[in-house]
Design a protein around this motif. Structure first.
Motif, PDB file in Angstrom:
ATOM      1  N   GLY A 125     -10.861  10.728 -14.284  1.00  0.00           N
ATOM      2  CA  GLY A 125     -11.163  10.801 -12.857  1.00  0.00           C
ATOM      3  C   GLY A 125     -12.394  10.020 -12.442  1.00  0.00           C
ATOM      4  O   GLY A 125     -12.400   9.380 -11.378  1.00  0.00           O
ATOM      5  N   ASN A 126     -13.442  10.050 -13.260  1.00  0.00           N
ATOM      6  CA  ASN A 126     -14.651   9.321 -12.879  1.00  0.00           C
ATOM      7  C   ASN A 126     -14.424   7.808 -12.827  1.00  0.00           C
ATOM      8  O   ASN A 126     -14.759   7.170 -11.821  1.00  0.00           O
ATOM      9  CB  ASN A 126     -15.804   9.677 -13.828  1.00  0.00           C
ATOM     10  CG  ASN A 126     -16.415  11.027 -13.502  1.00  0.00           C
ATOM     11  OD1 ASN A 126     -16.481  11.425 -12.352  1.00  0.00           O
ATOM     12  ND2 ASN A 126     -16.852  11.748 -14.524  1.00  0.00           N
ATOM     13  N   PRO A 127     -13.829   7.194 -13.855  1.00  0.00           N
ATOM     14  CA  PRO A 127     -13.522   5.760 -13.726  1.00  0.00           C
ATOM     15  C   PRO A 127     -12.511   5.476 -12.614  1.00  0.00           C
ATOM     16  O   PRO A 127     -12.636   4.464 -11.906  1.00  0.00           O
ATOM     17  CB  PRO A 127     -12.944   5.398 -15.097  1.00  0.00           C
ATOM     18  CG  PRO A 127     -13.479   6.434 -16.031  1.00  0.00           C
ATOM     19  CD  PRO A 127     -13.565   7.682 -15.221  1.00  0.00           C
ATOM     20  N   LEU A 128     -11.505   6.359 -12.452  1.00  0.00           N
ATOM     21  CA  LEU A 128     -10.516   6.158 -11.393  1.00  0.00           C
ATOM     22  C   LEU A 128     -11.168   6.209 -10.017  1.00  0.00           C
ATOM     23  O   LEU A 128     -10.919   5.360  -9.152  1.00  0.00           O
ATOM     24  CB  LEU A 128      -9.416   7.224 -11.493  1.00  0.00           C
ATOM     25  CG  LEU A 128      -8.368   7.228 -10.375  1.00  0.00           C
ATOM     26  CD1 LEU A 128      -7.591   5.918 -10.371  1.00  0.00           C
ATOM     27  CD2 LEU A 128      -7.427   8.415 -10.523  1.00  0.00           C
ATOM     28  N   GLY A 129     -12.015   7.237  -9.823  1.00  0.00           N
ATOM     29  CA  GLY A 129     -12.712   7.349  -8.542  1.00  0.00           C
ATOM     30  C   GLY A 129     -13.613   6.152  -8.289  1.00  0.00           C
ATOM     31  O   GLY A 129     -13.692   5.641  -7.161  1.00  0.00           O
ATOM     32  N   GLY A 130     -14.297   5.698  -9.352  1.00  0.00           N
ATOM     33  CA  GLY A 130     -15.149   4.521  -9.199  1.00  0.00           C
ATOM     34  C   GLY A 130     -14.337   3.298  -8.812  1.00  0.00           C
ATOM     35  O   GLY A 130     -14.762   2.489  -7.974  1.00  0.00           O
ATOM     36  N   ALA A 131     -13.141   3.156  -9.405  1.00  0.00           N
ATOM     37  CA  ALA A 131     -12.277   2.023  -9.067  1.00  0.00           C
ATOM     38  C   ALA A 131     -11.782   2.118  -7.626  1.00  0.00           C
ATOM     39  O   ALA A 131     -11.749   1.109  -6.897  1.00  0.00           O
ATOM     40  CB  ALA A 131     -11.092   1.974 -10.032  1.00  0.00           C
ATOM     41  N   LEU A 132     -11.400   3.333  -7.193  1.00  0.00           N
ATOM     42  CA  LEU A 132     -10.924   3.498  -5.821  1.00  0.00           C
ATOM     43  C   LEU A 132     -12.020   3.207  -4.800  1.00  0.00           C
ATOM     44  O   LEU A 132     -11.738   2.688  -3.711  1.00  0.00           O
ATOM     45  CB  LEU A 132     -10.385   4.923  -5.621  1.00  0.00           C
ATOM     46  CG  LEU A 132      -9.083   5.263  -6.349  1.00  0.00           C
ATOM     47  CD1 LEU A 132      -8.729   6.735  -6.178  1.00  0.00           C
ATOM     48  CD2 LEU A 132      -7.937   4.386  -5.852  1.00  0.00           C
ATOM     49  N   MET A 133     -13.261   3.507  -5.150  1.00  0.00           N
ATOM     50  CA  MET A 133     -14.352   3.220  -4.220  1.00  0.00           C
ATOM     51  C   MET A 133     -14.636   1.722  -4.104  1.00  0.00           C
ATOM     52  O   MET A 133     -15.354   1.298  -3.199  1.00  0.00           O
ATOM     53  CB  MET A 133     -15.598   4.007  -4.606  1.00  0.00           C
ATOM     54  CG  MET A 133     -15.473   5.491  -4.277  1.00  0.00           C
ATOM     55  SD  MET A 133     -17.048   6.355  -4.212  1.00  0.00           S
ATOM     56  CE  MET A 133     -17.547   6.256  -5.905  1.00  0.00           C
ATOM     57  N   GLN A 134     -14.050   0.944  -5.002  1.00  0.00           N
ATOM     58  CA  GLN A 134     -14.150  -0.507  -4.877  1.00  0.00           C
ATOM     59  C   GLN A 134     -13.330  -1.030  -3.691  1.00  0.00           C
ATOM     60  O   GLN A 134     -13.451  -2.194  -3.301  1.00  0.00           O
ATOM     61  CB  GLN A 134     -13.657  -1.183  -6.162  1.00  0.00           C
ATOM     62  CG  GLN A 134     -14.463  -0.840  -7.403  1.00  0.00           C
ATOM     63  CD  GLN A 134     -15.852  -1.470  -7.405  1.00  0.00           C
ATOM     64  OE1 GLN A 134     -16.819  -0.831  -7.020  1.00  0.00           O
ATOM     65  NE2 GLN A 134     -15.934  -2.726  -7.804  1.00  0.00           N
ATOM     66  N   LEU A 135     -12.485  -0.148  -3.118  1.00  0.00           N
ATOM     67  CA  LEU A 135     -11.707  -0.518  -1.930  1.00  0.00           C
ATOM     68  C   LEU A 135     -12.559  -0.485  -0.662  1.00  0.00           C
ATOM     69  O   LEU A 135     -12.025  -0.629   0.440  1.00  0.00           O
ATOM     70  CB  LEU A 135     -10.514   0.447  -1.771  1.00  0.00           C
ATOM     71  CG  LEU A 135      -9.444   0.406  -2.873  1.00  0.00           C
ATOM     72  CD1 LEU A 135      -8.441   1.534  -2.687  1.00  0.00           C
ATOM     73  CD2 LEU A 135      -8.740  -0.945  -2.889  1.00  0.00           C
ATOM     74  N   ASP A 136     -13.857  -0.284  -0.834  1.00  0.00           N
ATOM     75  CA  ASP A 136     -14.771  -0.191   0.311  1.00  0.00           C
ATOM     76  C   ASP A 136     -14.548  -1.352   1.288  1.00  0.00           C
ATOM     77  O   ASP A 136     -14.577  -2.521   0.901  1.00  0.00           O
ATOM     78  CB  ASP A 136     -16.220  -0.206  -0.183  1.00  0.00           C
ATOM     79  CG  ASP A 136     -17.206   0.148   0.918  1.00  0.00           C
ATOM     80  OD1 ASP A 136     -17.032   1.190   1.561  1.00  0.00           O
ATOM     81  OD2 ASP A 136     -18.139  -0.646   1.135  1.00  0.00           O
ATOM     82  N   GLY A 137     -14.315  -0.994   2.563  1.00  0.00           N
ATOM     83  CA  GLY A 137     -14.104  -1.996   3.597  1.00  0.00           C
ATOM     84  C   GLY A 137     -12.643  -2.300   3.852  1.00  0.00           C
ATOM     85  O   GLY A 137     -12.296  -2.825   4.929  1.00  0.00           O
ATOM     86  N   THR A 138     -11.752  -1.987   2.925  1.00  0.00           N
ATOM     87  CA  THR A 138     -10.320  -2.230   3.114  1.00  0.00           C
ATOM     88  C   THR A 138      -9.783  -1.329   4.227  1.00  0.00           C
ATOM     89  O   THR A 138      -9.993  -0.114   4.209  1.00  0.00           O
ATOM     90  CB  THR A 138      -9.533  -1.954   1.818  1.00  0.00           C
ATOM     91  OG1 THR A 138     -10.063  -2.755   0.773  1.00  0.00           O
ATOM     92  CG2 THR A 138      -8.051  -2.241   2.005  1.00  0.00           C
ATOM     93  N   GLY A 139      -9.104  -1.931   5.186  1.00  0.00           N
ATOM     94  CA  GLY A 139      -8.552  -1.165   6.299  1.00  0.00           C
ATOM     95  C   GLY A 139      -9.598  -0.503   7.170  1.00  0.00           C
ATOM     96  O   GLY A 139      -9.283   0.452   7.885  1.00  0.00           O
ATOM     97  N   GLY A 140     -10.835  -0.963   7.081  1.00  0.00           N
ATOM     98  CA  GLY A 140     -11.898  -0.373   7.882  1.00  0.00           C
ATOM     99  C   GLY A 140     -12.404   0.962   7.373  1.00  0.00           C
ATOM    100  O   GLY A 140     -13.134   1.663   8.079  1.00  0.00           O
ATOM    101  N   LEU A 141     -12.035   1.321   6.149  1.00  0.00           N
ATOM    102  CA  LEU A 141     -12.457   2.598   5.571  1.00  0.00           C
ATOM    103  C   LEU A 141     -13.502   2.372   4.489  1.00  0.00           C
ATOM    104  O   LEU A 141     -13.510   1.346   3.810  1.00  0.00           O
ATOM    105  CB  LEU A 141     -11.258   3.334   4.958  1.00  0.00           C
ATOM    106  CG  LEU A 141     -10.130   3.756   5.909  1.00  0.00           C
ATOM    107  CD1 LEU A 141      -9.006   4.406   5.110  1.00  0.00           C
ATOM    108  CD2 LEU A 141     -10.640   4.715   6.988  1.00  0.00           C
TER     109      LEU A 141
END
Length: 448
Positions: free
Chosen positions: A164-180
């Motif tokens: 979960g920690n690496p997965l969550g870190g990877a998902l937070m790399q989506l910062d700015g995508t779709g304005g989120l």
């Protein structure tokens, strides 16, 4: 507790049936507990971003992380009594769907108060999940098999921390995508799958051995006989019946020791990413990878320690040794200044702090059956959940006072020392309750 085996045939039938139950039932239970822990702890990875984007301070974050456990604790016993009445399958599925939706709703947090509100609602929605799983263990498995069954269930949160920690870190790399923001994507994409798992469980999770199509009638009877099953929904739900479990000194003491464990362990889980960041690690995915050290230690603990416990006669002696190990690892972390050694000590601390958890439940299950198990296990979990609130809050206060997230390890040591003091009292309570006239009922198991 008396074993109902009368011959090799019966023993073989029960062994085969237990293996089938482990293979068929445990993965389903692990799936839902994995999702619950992923949704519960992903907020730890969002701590820095919540501070930067919304101005949520360390103390406010600690309160919000811990306040989840208040809503959870308030409804824990009523929720598990409902599971006993309507059946754990329906109740666990209901829990999963509602909390999955609320976990996804964390993406709409705007500040401290909305953060607090959704965390409380998330706790209320999830109330009763873990004791319902533990109640199912009492319906399916003999006492000697429960430490291993619970240990397998605890691999789910351990894997959630590792993955979960690496997965969550990877998902937070989506910062700015779709304005989120990245943290909004993380909450959304980790919350929605929980709803799917909840629906799946409704159709796939058998409530009792007799409901499982993959068991023969003889195998189902063997499991129910060895588990000393009572049919949920038919037992007396009067307060006198289930409150008796809450009054037992052993139940209260197990709850208090569990409370202290959760102060230390939950605080560690929620603040490990912050400690890693203060080691001058800035990239979210690297923070996530290094934070998974806690999950690795937790996973090793729940895979190894329950199997050792299964072969031990002295429950409380074993509990004391593991608690002493937690004290030692905490002190070693405080004494260390090397980041590499400290990361290794994250593993060791989680090994003892998380690996001991199946033992708490195995000890409690030996002394609780039926409606008393539903109420007593929920009560123990309620006390532990309050520790889950206190832990992150105290860790947050320690960080605010010192400026260092690692100062939370003083909380780990203090809580573990207090837990160690209570272990001999638990052993004494178990011995007293084992007397035939102690509770106005037949003698309970000792193994103290």
């Amino acid at each position: 507790m008396t074993t109902h085996s009368t011959g090799h045939g019966t023993d073989d039938t029960h062994r085969i049936a237990t293996l089938k139950a482990m293979q068929k039932l445990i993965p389903l239970m692990c799936a839902i507990y994995f999702m619950s822990y992923l949704d519960r702890t992903n907020v730890a990875l969002a701590k820095a971003q919540l501070a930067a984007d919304l101005g949520i301070s360390a103390a406010a974050y600690g309160l919000g992380a811990g306040i989840f456990f208040i809503g959870y604790a308030l409804l824990e016993v009523p929720s598990n009594l409902a599971a006993h009445r309507v059946g754990p399958r329906r109740w666990i599925a209901r829990i999963a769907v509602t909390w999955g939706a609320l976990s996804a709703a964390m993406m709409f947090v705007k500040g401290e108060y909305s953060f607090y509100a959704i965390r409380v609602l998330l706790g209320i929605a999830e109330a009763g999940l873990f004791p319902a799983l533990m109640y199912m263990v009492t319906l399916w498995f003999a006492p000697k098999d429960r430490p291993v069954a619970v240990g397998w269930i605890y691999t789910a949160p351990a894997i959630a921390l590792v993955i979960g920690n690496p997965l969550g870190g990877a998902l937070m790399q989506l910062d700015g995508t779709g304005g989120l923001h990245g943290w909004q994507w993380m909450f959304l994409l980790e919350g929605l799958p929980t709803i799917v798992v909840g629906v799946l469980l409704y159709f796939k999770l058998p409530e009792r051995p007799r409901d499982a199509r993959w068991l023969s009638p003889a195998e189902a009877r063997s499991l129910e006989t060895h588990a000393v099953i009572d049919t949920h929904g038919d037992a007396d739900l009067s307060s006198a019946n289930w409150i008796a479990a809450l009054k037992r000194p052993s139940t209260i003491l197990i709850g208090l020791i569990y409370f202290l464990n959760q102060v230390a362990f939950v605080g560690l889980v929620f603040f490990t990413p912050a400690m890693i960041q203060q080691m001058h690690v800035k990239t979210p995915i690297v923070v996530g990878l290094l934070s998974s050290s806690v999950g690795i230690g937790f996973l090793l603990g729940v895979l190894i320690l329950p199997r050792i416990h299964r072969r031990m006669k002295g429950d409380c002696l074993y509990l004391g040794v593991l608690t002493a190990g937690l004290v030692a690892s905490g002190l070693a972390f405080i004494a260390s200044t090397s980041p590499v050694v400290q990361i290794a000590l994250f593993v060791a601390t989680a090994f003892f702090g998380g690996g001991v958890l199946p033992s708490y439940w195995a000890i409690a299950m030996k002394r609780l059956q039926g409606i008393q198990a539903a109420a007593g296990l929920a009560f123990i979990n309620t006390i532990g959940l309050i520790g889950g609130f206190v832990g992150p809050y105290v860790f947050g206060m320690a960080e605010t006072a010192s400026g260092k997230s690692a100062s939370g390890f003083t909380v780990v040591v203090a809580a573990a020392v207090l837990g160690l003091v209570l272990v001999p009292l638990l052993a004494k309570a178990i011995r007293l309750e084992a007397r035939p006239d102690a509770l106005g009922q037949p003698a309970l198991e000792v193994d103290a």
